[in-house]
Enzyme design. Structure first.
Site, PDB file in Angstrom:
ATOM      1  N   GLY A 135       0.805  -1.311   0.063  1.00 29.91           N
ATOM      2  CA  GLY A 135      -0.087   0.029   0.050  1.00 29.91           C
ATOM      3  C   GLY A 135       0.808   1.315   0.036  1.00 29.91           C
ATOM      4  N   GLN A 189      -8.257  24.073   6.392  1.00 29.43           N
ATOM      5  CA  GLN A 189      -7.977  23.919   7.855  1.00 29.43           C
ATOM      6  C   GLN A 189      -6.600  24.672   7.943  1.00 29.43           C
ATOM      7  OE1 GLN A 189      -7.946  19.630   9.322  1.00 29.43           O
ATOM      8  NE2 GLN A 189      -8.705  19.246   7.161  1.00 29.43           N
ATOM      9  N   HIS A 225      -7.493  28.698  -0.956  1.00 28.74           N
ATOM     10  CA  HIS A 225      -8.590  29.032  -0.140  1.00 28.74           C
ATOM     11  C   HIS A 225      -8.287  30.131   0.720  1.00 28.74           C
ATOM     12  CE1 HIS A 225     -12.132  28.336   2.060  1.00 28.74           C
ATOM     13  NE2 HIS A 225     -11.709  28.334   3.137  1.00 28.74           N
ATOM     14  N   ASP A 240     -20.224  34.002   0.899  1.00 28.87           N
ATOM     15  CA  ASP A 240     -19.976  34.096   2.277  1.00 28.87           C
ATOM     16  C   ASP A 240     -19.149  35.377   2.511  1.00 28.87           C
ATOM     17  OD1 ASP A 240     -17.342  33.434   1.793  1.00 28.87           O
ATOM     18  OD2 ASP A 240     -17.678  31.240   1.858  1.00 28.87           O
ATOM     19  N   LYS A 259     -23.546  33.323   5.386  1.00 29.28           N
ATOM     20  CA  LYS A 259     -23.616  32.067   5.496  1.00 29.28           C
ATOM     21  C   LYS A 259     -23.243  31.355   6.856  1.00 29.28           C
ATOM     22  CE  LYS A 259     -20.386  29.189   3.739  1.00 29.28           C
ATOM     23  NZ  LYS A 259     -19.527  28.712   2.625  1.00 29.28           N
ATOM     24  N   ARG A 308     -22.055  27.681   8.895  1.00 29.68           N
ATOM     25  CA  ARG A 308     -22.152  26.111   8.959  1.00 29.68           C
ATOM     26  C   ARG A 308     -22.548  25.603  10.289  1.00 29.68           C
ATOM     27  NH1 ARG A 308     -19.987  24.388   4.324  1.00 29.68           N
ATOM     28  NH2 ARG A 308     -18.628  25.476   3.255  1.00 29.68           N
ATOM     29  N   ASP A 313     -16.892  31.603  -6.167  1.00 26.85           N
ATOM     30  CA  ASP A 313     -16.534  30.978  -5.059  1.00 26.85           C
ATOM     31  C   ASP A 313     -14.874  30.536  -5.355  1.00 26.85           C
ATOM     32  OD1 ASP A 313     -16.206  30.277  -2.418  1.00 26.85           O
ATOM     33  OD2 ASP A 313     -18.017  29.014  -2.408  1.00 26.85           O
ATOM     34  N   THR A 328     -18.771  20.102  -1.262  1.00 24.27           N
ATOM     35  CA  THR A 328     -20.017  19.465  -1.239  1.00 24.27           C
ATOM     36  C   THR A 328     -21.398  20.156  -1.959  1.00 24.27           C
ATOM     37  OG1 THR A 328     -21.106  20.509   0.404  1.00 24.27           O
ATOM     38  CG2 THR A 328     -19.690  18.697   1.069  1.00 24.27           C
ATOM     39  N   GLY A 331     -23.050  22.319  -1.333  1.00 27.63           N
ATOM     40  CA  GLY A 331     -24.148  22.976  -0.418  1.00 27.63           C
ATOM     41  C   GLY A 331     -23.958  24.409  -0.447  1.00 27.63           C
TER      42      GLY A 331
HETATM   43  C1  R5P Z   1     -16.029  28.689   1.955  1.00 31.22           C
HETATM   44  O1  R5P Z   1     -15.363  28.458   3.076  1.00 31.22           O
HETATM   45  C2  R5P Z   1     -15.258  28.409   0.535  1.00 31.22           C
HETATM   46  O2  R5P Z   1     -15.025  29.716  -0.093  1.00 31.22           O
HETATM   47  C3  R5P Z   1     -16.480  27.718  -0.278  1.00 31.22           C
HETATM   48  O3  R5P Z   1     -17.611  28.314  -0.312  1.00 31.22           O
HETATM   49  C4  R5P Z   1     -16.923  26.153   0.577  1.00 31.22           C
HETATM   50  O4  R5P Z   1     -15.540  25.676   0.336  1.00 31.22           O
HETATM   51  C5  R5P Z   1     -17.808  25.444  -0.616  1.00 31.22           C
HETATM   52  O5  R5P Z   1     -17.960  24.162   0.265  1.00 31.22           O
HETATM   53  P1  R5P Z   1     -19.301  23.391   0.022  1.00 31.22           P
HETATM   54  O6  R5P Z   1     -19.492  23.246  -1.400  1.00 31.22           O
HETATM   55  O7  R5P Z   1     -19.053  22.112   0.753  1.00 31.22           O
HETATM   56  O8  R5P Z   1     -20.315  24.226   0.523  1.00 31.22           O
END
Ligand code: R5P
Length: 312
Positions: free
Chosen positions: A39, A98, A131, A170, A193, A195, A219, A224, A226
């Site tokens: 592995g 992170q 990010h 956001d 927004k 979480r 973005d 995900t 979301g």
């Molecule tokens: C926010 O922290 C980032 O800019 C994106 O909005 C985020 O990573 C998108 O994540 P998801 O598609 O899981 O909502």
């Protein structure tokens, strides 16, 4: 920079590596990137790299740990084979979410990954739309930080959308959305927004007028999905006529594409920093190539030329 220019790739995005190499009228260096039966990742360079200026192309996308390990071992192999300079080309930098502690007893993973890349022997990093821009400072080596905004905004501009308004999904993305807005000459609206738990997004409030307008959510990544899907619902509820989305990194984790396919989004535009499969046509995803931009950046780094012109 003295030394022959060479390009190597792990298995994360070989198509992008090939496209970049083709733009540079080169081929990708020969290497075995595989696995031992136990592995562990196995690397063997087949080409001589002694004295060369080497660029290793490897986004640290899913499976993240596997691709990160390949990158580290490729850099180590190149160092030990006497490459003169090694640049880690990381079109998508994983573990970037992170980048700070949000609660006690958590790691700062983005910093640890920067340390690992440096310790493996990278002399420089070439990346795109981190990010959080502060991650650049986690490295004690030069980082060239490209932006996809010129490519994405050119595409949106070409659509001639009526009455456009750019949406930051956001508070953290306002600067990015504002720069995008300036490029296409549109208005700006901002979503607040929250979480409630990791990987779920909830729209709290919106500032700005979207009534009767074409909304373009901007973005850095879609994980995900979301954030996008919830933002699109909120925009339609507030009277937006159509909703588009642009993001540099299409991570599309889990069933993100399914959610997007059933959402209000007319089209979602991403780049190929992460390989995109055409398996969800209903999601209406358009992919724009960053290969020419990375190729130009690599050539400029190799020739010790400025990269500033690439940001405009
Ligand atoms: C926010 O922290 C980032 O800019 C994106 O909005 C985020 O990573 C998108 O994540 P998801 O598609 O899981 O909502």
């Amino acid at each position: 920079m003295d030394g022959r220019l060479l390009i190597f790739s792990g298995s994360a995005n070989p198509d992008l590596a090939r496209e970049i190499a083709t733009s540079l009228r080169m081929t990708v260096g020969r290497a075995m990137v595989g696995q031992f039966k136990n592995g562990e990742t196995r690397i063997k360079l087949h080409d001589n790299v002694r004295g060369c200026d080497v660029f290793v192309i490897q986004p640290t996308c899913i499976p993240v740990d596997h691709h990160l390990m390949q990158l580290l071992l490729l850099i180590d192999a190149l160092r030990r084979a006497s490459a003169r300079r090694v640049t880690a080309v990381i079109p998508y930098y994983g573990y970037a979410k992170q980048e700070k502690k949000t609660a006690g007893r958590e790691p700062i993973s983005a910093k640890l990954v920067a340390n690992l890349i440096r310790t493996a022997g990278a002399d420089r990093v070439l990346t795109m739309d981190l990010h959080a821009p502060a991650i650049e400072g986690f490295f004690d080596i030069p980082v060239d930080h490209l932006q996809a905004a010129p490519l994405l905004s050119d595409y949106i501009h070409g659509l001639n959308l009526p009455n456009p308004v750019v949406i930051s999904p956001d508070a953290g993305g306002v600067g990015r959305a504002n720069r995008f807005r300036e490029r296409i000459g549109a208005g700006l609206a901002i979503i607040a927004k929250q979480r409630p738990e990791p990987d779920t997004a909830e729209v709290l409030e919106m500032v700005g007028d979207v009534e009767g307008k074409t909304a373009i959510i901007v973005d850095d990544m879609i994980s995900t999905g979301g954030t996008l899907v919830e933002a699109a619902v909120a925009l339609i509820e507030r009277g937006a006529s159509k909703v588009y989305a642009c993001a540099t990194h299409g991570v599309f984790a889990a069933d993100a594409l399914e959610h997007i396919a059933h959402s209000e989004l007319i089209e979602t535009i991403v780049t190929n920093t992460i390989p995109q499969s055409p398996t969800a046509p209903d999601a209406r995803v358009r992919v724009i190539s960053v290969a020419p931009l990375f190729a130009e950046a690599i050539m400029r780094i190799h020739k010790d030329l400025s990269l500033s012109a690439l940001f405009s």
